[in-house]
Design a protein around this motif. Structure first.
Motif, PDB file in Angstrom:
ATOM      1  N   ASP A 183      48.946  38.857  40.383  1.00 26.32           N
ATOM      2  CA  ASP A 183      47.970  39.301  39.385  1.00 26.32           C
ATOM      3  C   ASP A 183      48.310  38.787  37.984  1.00 26.32           C
ATOM      4  O   ASP A 183      47.713  39.219  37.003  1.00 26.32           O
ATOM      5  N   TYR A 184      49.264  37.860  37.895  1.00 26.61           N
ATOM      6  CA  TYR A 184      49.690  37.325  36.599  1.00 26.61           C
ATOM      7  C   TYR A 184      48.943  36.040  36.256  1.00 26.61           C
ATOM      8  O   TYR A 184      48.730  35.185  37.123  1.00 26.61           O
ATOM      9  N   ILE A 185      48.559  35.900  34.981  1.00 30.26           N
ATOM     10  CA  ILE A 185      47.958  34.674  34.461  1.00 30.26           C
ATOM     11  C   ILE A 185      48.735  34.276  33.214  1.00 30.26           C
ATOM     12  O   ILE A 185      48.931  35.084  32.304  1.00 30.26           O
ATOM     13  N   GLY A 186      49.190  33.050  33.151  1.00 25.05           N
ATOM     14  CA  GLY A 186      49.931  32.594  31.987  1.00 25.05           C
ATOM     15  C   GLY A 186      49.801  31.097  31.794  1.00 25.05           C
ATOM     16  O   GLY A 186      48.986  30.436  32.448  1.00 25.05           O
ATOM     17  N   PHE A 233      40.456  40.033  34.848  1.00 26.53           N
ATOM     18  CA  PHE A 233      40.907  38.681  35.167  1.00 26.53           C
ATOM     19  C   PHE A 233      40.426  37.687  34.116  1.00 26.53           C
ATOM     20  O   PHE A 233      41.196  36.869  33.604  1.00 26.53           O
ATOM     21  N   VAL A 234      39.138  37.752  33.782  1.00 24.54           N
ATOM     22  CA  VAL A 234      38.570  36.823  32.793  1.00 24.54           C
ATOM     23  C   VAL A 234      39.197  37.042  31.429  1.00 24.54           C
ATOM     24  O   VAL A 234      39.538  36.075  30.726  1.00 24.54           O
ATOM     25  N   ASN A 235      39.374  38.306  31.034  1.00 33.44           N
ATOM     26  CA  ASN A 235      39.972  38.579  29.725  1.00 33.44           C
ATOM     27  C   ASN A 235      41.410  38.078  29.654  1.00 33.44           C
ATOM     28  O   ASN A 235      41.847  37.536  28.631  1.00 33.44           O
ATOM     29  N   ARG A 236      42.170  38.244  30.740  1.00 38.24           N
ATOM     30  CA  ARG A 236      43.542  37.746  30.748  1.00 38.24           C
ATOM     31  C   ARG A 236      43.586  36.227  30.662  1.00 38.24           C
ATOM     32  O   ARG A 236      44.461  35.651  30.002  1.00 38.24           O
ATOM     33  N   LEU A 237      42.657  35.580  31.323  1.00 39.73           N
ATOM     34  CA  LEU A 237      42.590  34.125  31.257  1.00 39.73           C
ATOM     35  C   LEU A 237      42.244  33.673  29.841  1.00 39.73           C
ATOM     36  O   LEU A 237      42.832  32.714  29.318  1.00 39.73           O
ATOM     37  N   ARG A 238      41.316  34.367  29.199  1.00 37.74           N
ATOM     38  CA  ARG A 238      40.937  34.018  27.833  1.00 37.74           C
ATOM     39  C   ARG A 238      42.057  34.279  26.839  1.00 37.74           C
ATOM     40  O   ARG A 238      42.303  33.473  25.931  1.00 37.74           O
ATOM     41  N   VAL A 239      42.761  35.395  26.996  1.00 38.92           N
ATOM     42  CA  VAL A 239      43.897  35.681  26.108  1.00 38.92           C
ATOM     43  C   VAL A 239      45.002  34.655  26.326  1.00 38.92           C
ATOM     44  O   VAL A 239      45.644  34.199  25.362  1.00 38.92           O
ATOM     45  N   SER A 240      45.220  34.256  27.576  1.00 40.93           N
ATOM     46  CA  SER A 240      46.211  33.226  27.864  1.00 40.93           C
ATOM     47  C   SER A 240      45.854  31.919  27.161  1.00 40.93           C
ATOM     48  O   SER A 240      46.716  31.247  26.584  1.00 40.93           O
ATOM     49  N   LYS A 241      44.580  31.576  27.185  1.00 34.85           N
ATOM     50  CA  LYS A 241      44.126  30.370  26.486  1.00 34.85           C
ATOM     51  C   LYS A 241      44.327  30.510  24.979  1.00 34.85           C
ATOM     52  O   LYS A 241      44.765  29.558  24.310  1.00 34.85           O
ATOM     53  N   SER A 242      44.043  31.674  24.442  1.00 37.01           N
ATOM     54  CA  SER A 242      44.217  31.876  23.005  1.00 37.01           C
ATOM     55  C   SER A 242      45.689  31.769  22.608  1.00 37.01           C
ATOM     56  O   SER A 242      46.012  31.241  21.535  1.00 37.01           O
ATOM     57  N   CYS A 243      46.604  32.266  23.458  1.00 43.41           N
ATOM     58  CA  CYS A 243      48.025  32.124  23.173  1.00 43.41           C
ATOM     59  C   CYS A 243      48.425  30.659  23.089  1.00 43.41           C
ATOM     60  O   CYS A 243      49.227  30.258  22.235  1.00 43.41           O
ATOM     61  N   ASN A 263      36.204  42.041  19.497  1.00 45.33           N
ATOM     62  CA  ASN A 263      36.555  42.143  20.917  1.00 45.33           C
ATOM     63  C   ASN A 263      37.800  41.313  21.221  1.00 45.33           C
ATOM     64  O   ASN A 263      38.684  41.740  21.982  1.00 45.33           O
ATOM     65  N   PHE A 264      37.883  40.144  20.617  1.00 43.70           N
ATOM     66  CA  PHE A 264      39.050  39.281  20.784  1.00 43.70           C
ATOM     67  C   PHE A 264      40.320  39.992  20.316  1.00 43.70           C
ATOM     68  O   PHE A 264      41.321  40.038  21.032  1.00 43.70           O
ATOM     69  N   ASN A 265      40.274  40.562  19.119  1.00 41.49           N
ATOM     70  CA  ASN A 265      41.449  41.257  18.584  1.00 41.49           C
ATOM     71  C   ASN A 265      41.848  42.450  19.453  1.00 41.49           C
ATOM     72  O   ASN A 265      43.039  42.692  19.698  1.00 41.49           O
ATOM     73  N   ARG A 266      40.844  43.180  19.931  1.00 40.86           N
ATOM     74  CA  ARG A 266      41.106  44.366  20.744  1.00 40.86           C
ATOM     75  C   ARG A 266      41.757  43.976  22.075  1.00 40.86           C
ATOM     76  O   ARG A 266      42.757  44.582  22.495  1.00 40.86           O
ATOM     77  N   ARG A 267      41.189  42.984  22.755  1.00 41.43           N
ATOM     78  CA  ARG A 267      41.739  42.558  24.048  1.00 41.43           C
ATOM     79  C   ARG A 267      43.132  41.965  23.881  1.00 41.43           C
ATOM     80  O   ARG A 267      44.026  42.204  24.712  1.00 41.43           O
ATOM     81  N   PHE A 268      43.327  41.199  22.828  1.00 38.63           N
ATOM     82  CA  PHE A 268      44.628  40.584  22.590  1.00 38.63           C
ATOM     83  C   PHE A 268      45.684  41.654  22.346  1.00 38.63           C
ATOM     84  O   PHE A 268      46.784  41.595  22.889  1.00 38.63           O
ATOM     85  N   GLN A 269      45.344  42.653  21.542  1.00 35.95           N
ATOM     86  CA  GLN A 269      46.258  43.748  21.250  1.00 35.95           C
ATOM     87  C   GLN A 269      46.617  44.516  22.523  1.00 35.95           C
ATOM     88  O   GLN A 269      47.774  44.878  22.738  1.00 35.95           O
ATOM     89  N   GLN A 270      45.623  44.739  23.383  1.00 30.69           N
ATOM     90  CA  GLN A 270      45.858  45.463  24.634  1.00 30.69           C
ATOM     91  C   GLN A 270      46.843  44.733  25.529  1.00 30.69           C
ATOM     92  O   GLN A 270      47.728  45.345  26.142  1.00 30.69           O
TER      93      GLN A 270
END
Length: 301
Positions: free
Chosen positions: A59-62, A237-247, A271-278
């Motif tokens: 369940d990890y995305i990086g 899953f999609v949010n984790r993939l997007r946060v991974s891309k932002s990192c 929404n970006f800031n909230r998901r990233f913080q989470q």
């Protein structure tokens, strides 16, 4: 503009080339039929030699880069997808060492020293990424020796490699849970097609209904199926993939955070800031500062 090569061959990977060997060495490039969402009974030590992209382990995305080193346990689904230019071919992307539990179950009865590797093998059930640069350098040298050696000499280098990794305390466990029971092949096929489609389109608005239609499933059933298969809901899953891309993008200090937000697939900055913080426990700006500090320390070292 980068792209991800589409992957459609899924499944349980049957390694039928053991030929009586305890340790298998392989290497391959990208694109390659081996690059797909899959699992197998063997442990896999996986060193990225070239290219960067996204890593999926359970369940990890990086993110991965050259000299990224991972160890995955038996039946833990995984995949590495490089982000390359259209038509680009990476001749040698991966160095792999595979081995099974049987090697240690049998060996422990004769060589008690092997029992010291048990904690490492237990951690591998969750997937491990090794972080220490010197450990990775030493591991690559030993993998190259394994590739060139045969017989007892190869086995000797392998045990030195395992002792090296077991002694490392600079690592990250990747998955929240151990792998569940093996999935049926047709389920892996649909999971692979779904993950492939999401990876190709996550940077724009993407709905569960669109992906479920792509894999030929009703949205309600696909929602349950996808969470069972990946350990994450579709939205997670999609949010984790997007946060991974932002990192990945935040390592470039010249890119405005607002541009990174939209390039990663988020529709608005809040929404970006909230998901990233989470997911990261800090704001995108704080993450960028932390990465900058670590890079400075690394350069000084």
């Amino acid at each position: 503009m980068t792209r991800a090569t589409r992957v459609t061959d899924p499944s349980y990977e049957l390694m039928d080339d053991h030929e009586g060997l305890s340790v298998i060495y392989r290497q391959h490039g990208f694109p390659c039929p081996l690059v797909r969402w899959h699992f197998h009974k063997e442990y896999e030590l996986h060193l990225i030699v070239a290219s960067s992209g996204k890593v999926f382990v359970g369940d990890y995305i990086g993110n991965f880069y050259p000299d990224s080193l991972f160890l995955t346990g038996p039946n833990l689904p995984h995949n590495w997808i490089s982000q390359v230019e259209p038509g680009e071919v990476v001749d040698t992307r991966d160095m792999l060492v595979n081995f099974t539990d049987q090697l240690f179950e049998s060996g422990n009865q004769v060589f008690t020293e092997l029992k010291s590797l048990a904690p490492l093998l237990e951690r591998a059930q969750y997937g491990i990424e090794f972080r220490d640069p010197q450990t990775i350098v030493d591991a690559r040298e030993l993998m190259e020796k394994i590739a060139q050696a045969n017989g007892i000499t190869r086995l000797g280098y392998f045990f030195i490699l395992m002792e090296l990794l077991a002694a490392s305390d600079d690592y990250q466990l990747l998955c929240a849970d151990r792998p569940k029971q093996q999935a049926e092949e047709h389920h892996l096929d649909r999971t692979n097609r779904a993950v492939d489609y999401i990876f190709a389109h996550y940077a724009r608005e993407l709905t569960l209904e669109e992906v479920s239609e792509h894999v030929g499933m009703k949205p309600t059933y696909f929602s349950r199926f996808f969470k069972q298969a990946t350990g994450r809901s579709f939205v997670e899953f999609v949010n984790r993939l997007r946060v991974s891309k932002s990192c990945e993008l935040l390592t470039d200090a010249s890119l405005p955070v607002t541009d990174i937000c939209f390039e990663s697939g988020f529709s608005n900055i809040s929404n970006f800031n909230r998901r990233f913080q989470q997911l990261k426990g800090m704001t995108p700006s704080d993450y960028r500062r932390l990465v900058g500090q670590r890079q400075t320390e690394k350069n000084l070292y």
